[in-house]
Motif scaffolding. Structure first.
Motif, PDB file in Angstrom:
ATOM      1  N   SER A  44       0.818  -1.216   0.000  1.00 45.74           N
ATOM      2  CA  SER A  44       0.000   0.000   0.000  1.00 45.74           C
ATOM      3  C   SER A  44       0.846   1.258   0.000  1.00 45.74           C
ATOM      4  CB  SER A  44      -0.934   0.009   1.216  1.00 45.74           C
ATOM      5  OG  SER A  44      -0.182  -0.096   2.424  1.00 45.74           O
ATOM      6  N   ASP A  45       1.898   1.297   0.833  1.00 53.97           N
ATOM      7  CA  ASP A  45       2.782   2.457   0.824  1.00 53.97           C
ATOM      8  C   ASP A  45       4.231   2.047   1.023  1.00 53.97           C
ATOM      9  OD1 ASP A  45       2.743   1.664   3.420  1.00 53.97           O
ATOM     10  OD2 ASP A  45       1.977   3.540   4.243  1.00 53.97           O
ATOM     11  N   GLY A  46       4.508   0.779   0.827  1.00 47.99           N
ATOM     12  CA  GLY A  46       5.879   0.305   0.903  1.00 47.99           C
ATOM     13  C   GLY A  46       6.402   0.052   2.288  1.00 47.99           C
ATOM     14  N   SER A  47       5.542   0.118   3.299  1.00 53.65           N
ATOM     15  CA  SER A  47       6.014  -0.108   4.665  1.00 53.65           C
ATOM     16  C   SER A  47       4.881  -0.633   5.523  1.00 53.65           C
ATOM     17  CB  SER A  47       6.554   1.196   5.258  1.00 53.65           C
ATOM     18  OG  SER A  47       5.500   2.141   5.380  1.00 53.65           O
ATOM     19  N   LEU A  48       5.239  -1.162   6.694  1.00 58.51           N
ATOM     20  CA  LEU A  48       4.242  -1.590   7.659  1.00 58.51           C
ATOM     21  C   LEU A  48       3.908  -0.391   8.551  1.00 58.51           C
ATOM     22  CD1 LEU A  48       5.668  -5.115   8.514  1.00 58.51           C
ATOM     23  CD2 LEU A  48       3.959  -4.507   6.809  1.00 58.51           C
ATOM     24  N   HIS A  49       3.508  -0.625   9.767  1.00 57.78           N
ATOM     25  CA  HIS A  49       3.177   0.490  10.648  1.00 57.78           C
ATOM     26  C   HIS A  49       4.433   1.287  11.006  1.00 57.78           C
ATOM     27  CE1 HIS A  49      -1.081  -0.277  11.351  1.00 57.78           C
ATOM     28  NE2 HIS A  49      -0.793  -1.561  11.328  1.00 57.78           N
ATOM     29  N   LYS A  50       4.259   2.586  11.167  1.00 59.05           N
ATOM     30  CA  LYS A  50       5.371   3.491  11.460  1.00 59.05           C
ATOM     31  C   LYS A  50       5.405   3.908  12.925  1.00 59.05           C
ATOM     32  CE  LYS A  50       5.102   5.509   6.811  1.00 59.05           C
ATOM     33  NZ  LYS A  50       3.849   4.837   6.419  1.00 59.05           N
ATOM     34  N   ASP A  51       4.361   3.579  13.674  1.00 54.37           N
ATOM     35  CA  ASP A  51       4.293   3.949  15.089  1.00 54.37           C
ATOM     36  C   ASP A  51       3.572   2.836  15.845  1.00 54.37           C
ATOM     37  OD1 ASP A  51       4.529   5.411  17.424  1.00 54.37           O
ATOM     38  OD2 ASP A  51       3.831   7.287  16.508  1.00 54.37           O
TER      39      ASP A  51
ATOM     40  N   ASP B  77      -1.054   4.412  16.366  1.00 52.93           N
ATOM     41  CA  ASP B  77      -0.658   5.811  16.477  1.00 52.93           C
ATOM     42  C   ASP B  77      -0.215   6.435  15.169  1.00 52.93           C
ATOM     43  OD1 ASP B  77      -1.253   5.717  19.130  1.00 52.93           O
ATOM     44  OD2 ASP B  77       0.813   5.604  19.838  1.00 52.93           O
ATOM     45  N   ASP B  78       0.027   5.642  14.131  1.00 51.74           N
ATOM     46  CA  ASP B  78       0.410   6.223  12.841  1.00 51.74           C
ATOM     47  C   ASP B  78      -0.813   6.617  12.007  1.00 51.74           C
ATOM     48  OD1 ASP B  78      -0.544   3.749  12.174  1.00 51.74           O
ATOM     49  OD2 ASP B  78       1.265   3.056  11.145  1.00 51.74           O
ATOM     50  N   LYS B  79      -2.010   6.504  12.612  1.00 51.64           N
ATOM     51  CA  LYS B  79      -3.278   6.899  11.982  1.00 51.64           C
ATOM     52  C   LYS B  79      -3.602   6.057  10.756  1.00 51.64           C
ATOM     53  CE  LYS B  79      -2.529  11.685  13.452  1.00 51.64           C
ATOM     54  NZ  LYS B  79      -2.444  13.105  13.033  1.00 51.64           N
ATOM     55  N   LEU B  80      -3.079   4.835  10.734  1.00 51.09           N
ATOM     56  CA  LEU B  80      -3.371   3.907   9.638  1.00 51.09           C
ATOM     57  C   LEU B  80      -4.118   2.695  10.157  1.00 51.09           C
ATOM     58  CD1 LEU B  80       0.001   3.926   7.644  1.00 51.09           C
ATOM     59  CD2 LEU B  80      -2.143   5.070   7.020  1.00 51.09           C
TER      60      LEU B  80
ATOM     61  N   ILE C 266      -4.590  -5.711   2.126  1.00 53.25           N
ATOM     62  CA  ILE C 266      -5.488  -5.469   1.010  1.00 53.25           C
ATOM     63  C   ILE C 266      -6.052  -4.050   1.011  1.00 53.25           C
ATOM     64  CG2 ILE C 266      -6.096  -7.891   0.736  1.00 53.25           C
ATOM     65  CD1 ILE C 266      -8.650  -7.336   2.295  1.00 53.25           C
ATOM     66  N   SER C 267      -5.891  -3.347   2.146  1.00 50.00           N
ATOM     67  CA  SER C 267      -6.323  -1.957   2.207  1.00 50.00           C
ATOM     68  C   SER C 267      -5.639  -1.260   3.373  1.00 50.00           C
ATOM     69  CB  SER C 267      -7.845  -1.859   2.357  1.00 50.00           C
ATOM     70  OG  SER C 267      -8.268  -0.508   2.314  1.00 50.00           O
ATOM     71  N   SER C 268      -5.254  -0.010   3.147  1.00 53.80           N
ATOM     72  CA  SER C 268      -4.660   0.809   4.197  1.00 53.80           C
ATOM     73  C   SER C 268      -5.473   2.098   4.277  1.00 53.80           C
ATOM     74  CB  SER C 268      -3.193   1.106   3.880  1.00 53.80           C
ATOM     75  OG  SER C 268      -2.543   1.711   4.962  1.00 53.80           O
ATOM     76  N   VAL C 269      -6.278   2.215   5.327  1.00 53.77           N
ATOM     77  CA  VAL C 269      -7.213   3.331   5.467  1.00 53.77           C
ATOM     78  C   VAL C 269      -6.607   4.387   6.380  1.00 53.77           C
ATOM     79  CG1 VAL C 269      -9.548   4.003   6.138  1.00 53.77           C
ATOM     80  CG2 VAL C 269      -9.131   1.719   5.197  1.00 53.77           C
ATOM     81  N   CYS C 270      -6.658   5.631   5.965  1.00 56.17           N
ATOM     82  CA  CYS C 270      -6.111   6.732   6.761  1.00 56.17           C
ATOM     83  C   CYS C 270      -7.167   7.261   7.729  1.00 56.17           C
ATOM     84  CB  CYS C 270      -5.655   7.866   5.849  1.00 56.17           C
ATOM     85  SG  CYS C 270      -4.237   7.448   4.804  1.00 56.17           S
ATOM     86  N   SER C 271      -6.747   7.447   8.969  1.00 59.31           N
ATOM     87  CA  SER C 271      -7.611   8.016   9.998  1.00 59.31           C
ATOM     88  C   SER C 271      -7.198   9.454  10.258  1.00 59.31           C
ATOM     89  CB  SER C 271      -7.496   7.196  11.292  1.00 59.31           C
ATOM     90  OG  SER C 271      -8.149   7.852  12.368  1.00 59.31           O
TER      91      SER C 271
ATOM     92  N   ASP D 187      -7.777  -6.580  -3.626  1.00 58.46           N
ATOM     93  CA  ASP D 187      -7.453  -5.375  -2.892  1.00 58.46           C
ATOM     94  C   ASP D 187      -8.650  -4.427  -2.823  1.00 58.46           C
ATOM     95  OD1 ASP D 187      -4.952  -6.344  -2.575  1.00 58.46           O
ATOM     96  OD2 ASP D 187      -4.017  -5.110  -4.126  1.00 58.46           O
ATOM     97  N   PHE D 188      -8.715  -3.680  -1.705  1.00 55.67           N
ATOM     98  CA  PHE D 188      -9.681  -2.597  -1.574  1.00 55.67           C
ATOM     99  C   PHE D 188      -8.873  -1.295  -1.497  1.00 55.67           C
ATOM    100  CE2 PHE D 188     -12.059  -6.188   0.276  1.00 55.67           C
ATOM    101  CZ  PHE D 188     -13.217  -6.114  -0.483  1.00 55.67           C
ATOM    102  N   VAL D 189      -8.299  -0.917  -2.614  1.00 52.42           N
ATOM    103  CA  VAL D 189      -7.319   0.165  -2.612  1.00 52.42           C
ATOM    104  C   VAL D 189      -7.945   1.500  -2.226  1.00 52.42           C
ATOM    105  CG1 VAL D 189      -5.656   1.449  -3.996  1.00 52.42           C
ATOM    106  CG2 VAL D 189      -5.940  -1.015  -4.346  1.00 52.42           C
ATOM    107  N   ASN D 190      -9.108   1.797  -2.747  1.00 55.46           N
ATOM    108  CA  ASN D 190      -9.693   3.128  -2.584  1.00 55.46           C
ATOM    109  C   ASN D 190     -10.742   3.205  -1.483  1.00 55.46           C
ATOM    110  OD1 ASN D 190      -8.191   4.179  -4.792  1.00 55.46           O
ATOM    111  ND2 ASN D 190      -9.643   3.216  -6.202  1.00 55.46           N
ATOM    112  N   LYS D 191     -10.690   2.313  -0.543  1.00 52.42           N
ATOM    113  CA  LYS D 191     -11.671   2.320   0.521  1.00 52.42           C
ATOM    114  C   LYS D 191     -11.480   3.539   1.425  1.00 52.42           C
ATOM    115  CE  LYS D 191     -14.177  -1.289  -0.270  1.00 52.42           C
ATOM    116  NZ  LYS D 191     -15.627  -1.167  -0.506  1.00 52.42           N
ATOM    117  N   LYS D 192     -12.581   4.195   1.751  1.00 50.71           N
ATOM    118  CA  LYS D 192     -12.554   5.328   2.667  1.00 50.71           C
ATOM    119  C   LYS D 192     -13.516   5.079   3.812  1.00 50.71           C
ATOM    120  CE  LYS D 192     -11.196   8.837  -0.721  1.00 50.71           C
ATOM    121  NZ  LYS D 192     -11.529  10.148  -1.322  1.00 50.71           N
TER     122      LYS D 192
END
Length: 432
Positions: free
Chosen positions: A56-63, A82-85, A97-102, A140-145
């Motif tokens: 999804s963005d080339g990495s796992l969780h950042k926090d 805490d990384d809002k993902l 399959i999806s990385s949703v931003c909070s 994948d659910f790429v564009n899930k919001k």
């Protein structure tokens, strides 16, 4: 002096300490542990560590990860923090399959019983919902919001849960409330019908679980709190059925490890095919087993299972529908000056099938490391190594007490300080 201490508490690094978490696949196909930003999964069927794939963005969780959860059917797994993902994983391939931003940091997650919706709560008190209906494999659910579902109005939400029949959605918060909401047919339009409020705790509600049997499939809700109680509820009416004080009952069973100041119930886990509930307590090296009499609608302590010889105070509990094992983990991330930033310790308890006097006298028991399924290989993956430092876990337990206090116990201010803080609020400022 008091106000200065309160102000310091708001920015104290201890508030960023995150507990180790554990989750078990519904049929015990795999076990997942999260420590800080590190997510570790072990495949119990294949007997090997799982390699997570996230494109999804080339990495796992950042926090720090604050919540992990398997779906009821085992096809989905969710991690957030805490990384809002909010990352949604397929348990068949362990691809994200999806990385949703909070908008804010995430404090809790839940998956609907049919696996169609993922819900998560943020630190601002808003619950969001993501539609994953139609998932049947590895697409994948790429564009899930996410869409807003409901709100607790600026109170940190600590736990989310669906009722056994899926009709109700439960949310608990720092202000000692449990809200029972009718889960709508169209969740993306919001949840507007409140079934009840379960009110009675005097401190933050930390965890929720349901006790169910074949005779009582709807079951009853149990909740744990910072007020050192586990309470039994009827969610349809919101009625409090029974209260079990952990400090008092555990003291009668010669459990002297619990300190009055730090006896918050940190996690609850119901044992499948039984009326037993395992409770983790902040200062207890072991767990407290409570039994729920569904016909009498009462709750009582059945046994205290102590873990001798280890500085093991569980931070998270997990079990599956198909096994008689209770999985536990201890550990924390972001410890100041720690040489083991991602170390955790996993233990397993068995023997819940016993009943009557045999249960109290002999079972359950804490398994030795070589008796745990997949033994040393599993522990090496989930713990970050086989060996462990006892002093580290004592330090982690103390840090987590302070962290929970800073985060969830509401700060008290003098009248003068409160008025000063009000003047700084945006809605109180005079617009020029």
């Amino acid at each position: 002096m008091e106000d200065a201490a309160m102000e310091n508490g708001e920015t104290n690094k201890d508030s960023e300490v995150a507990p180790a978490l554990i989750a078990v696949h519904p049929t015990q196909n795999s076990v997942a542990v999260a420590v800080g930003s590190d997510l570790r999964v072990f495949d119990l069927l294949g007997g090997c560590a799982v390699s997570l794939v996230d494109d999804s963005d080339g990495s796992l969780h950042k926090d720090s990860i604050r919540a992990i959860r398997y779906g009821a059917n085992g096809k989905l797994f969710v991690s957030a923090g805490d990384d809002k993902l909010v990352k949604i994983w397929s348990t068949e391939s362990w691809r994200c399959i999806s990385s949703v931003c909070s908008e804010k940091r995430v404090s809790a997650v839940a998956i609907s019983n049919d696996g169609s919706y993922v819900c998560f709560a943020d630190k601002f008190g808003v619950v969001w919902v993501v539609d994953v209906d139609g998932f049947n494999g590895d697409q994948d659910f790429v564009n899930k919001k996410a869409a807003p579902l409901l709100s607790h109005y600026c109170s940190i939400i600590t736990s989310l849960e669906f009722s056994p029949d899926g009709r109700f959605f439960l949310s608990a918060d720092r202000d000692s409330k449990i809200r029972v909401t009718v889960f709508p047919k169209k969740p993306l339009d919001g949840a507007h019908e409140i079934q009840s409020f379960s009110l009675g705790h005097t401190e933050f509600v930390s965890c929720l679980a349901f006790v169910c049997t074949h005779e009582c499939p709807q079951g009853f809700l149990v909740s744990g709190s910072g007020d050192s109680t586990v309470r039994l509820w009827d969610i349809s009416s919101g009625s409090l059925l029974d209260t079990c004080d952990i400090r008092e009952k555990a003291g009668l069973l010669e459990s002297k490890e619990i300190e009055d100041r730090y006896a918050a119930v940190t996690d609850l886990c119901t044992i499948p095919d039984s009326t037993l509930v395992a409770a983790a307590v902040q200062s207890l090296q072991g767990i407290i087993l409570l039994s729920c009499d569904l016909s009498a609608q009462t709750l009582y302590v059945a046994k205290v299972v102590s873990i001798k010889g280890d500085a093991f105070i569980p931070t998270s509990l997990g079990t599956s529908f198909s096994s008689g094992l209770l999985w536990m983990v201890t550990g924390a991330s972001n410890l100041h000056d720690s040489q083991h930033p991602c170390l955790s310790r996993v233990k397993v308890i068995s023997g819940f099938k016993e009943s009557g006097p045999d249960f109290v006298q002999h079972g359950p028991i804490v398994l030795e490391d070589d008796e745990i399924p997949r033994g040393e290989k599993l522990l090496e993956k989930l713990q970050g190594g086989v060996s462990f430092d006892e002093n580290y876990f004592l330090t982690a337990a103390e840090a987590l007490k302070t962290s929970m206090s800073n985060l969830l116990i509401k700060k008290q201010y003098s009248t003068e300080k409160r008025e000063f803080r009000k003047r700084g609020r945006n809605d109180k400022k005079i617009k020029k």
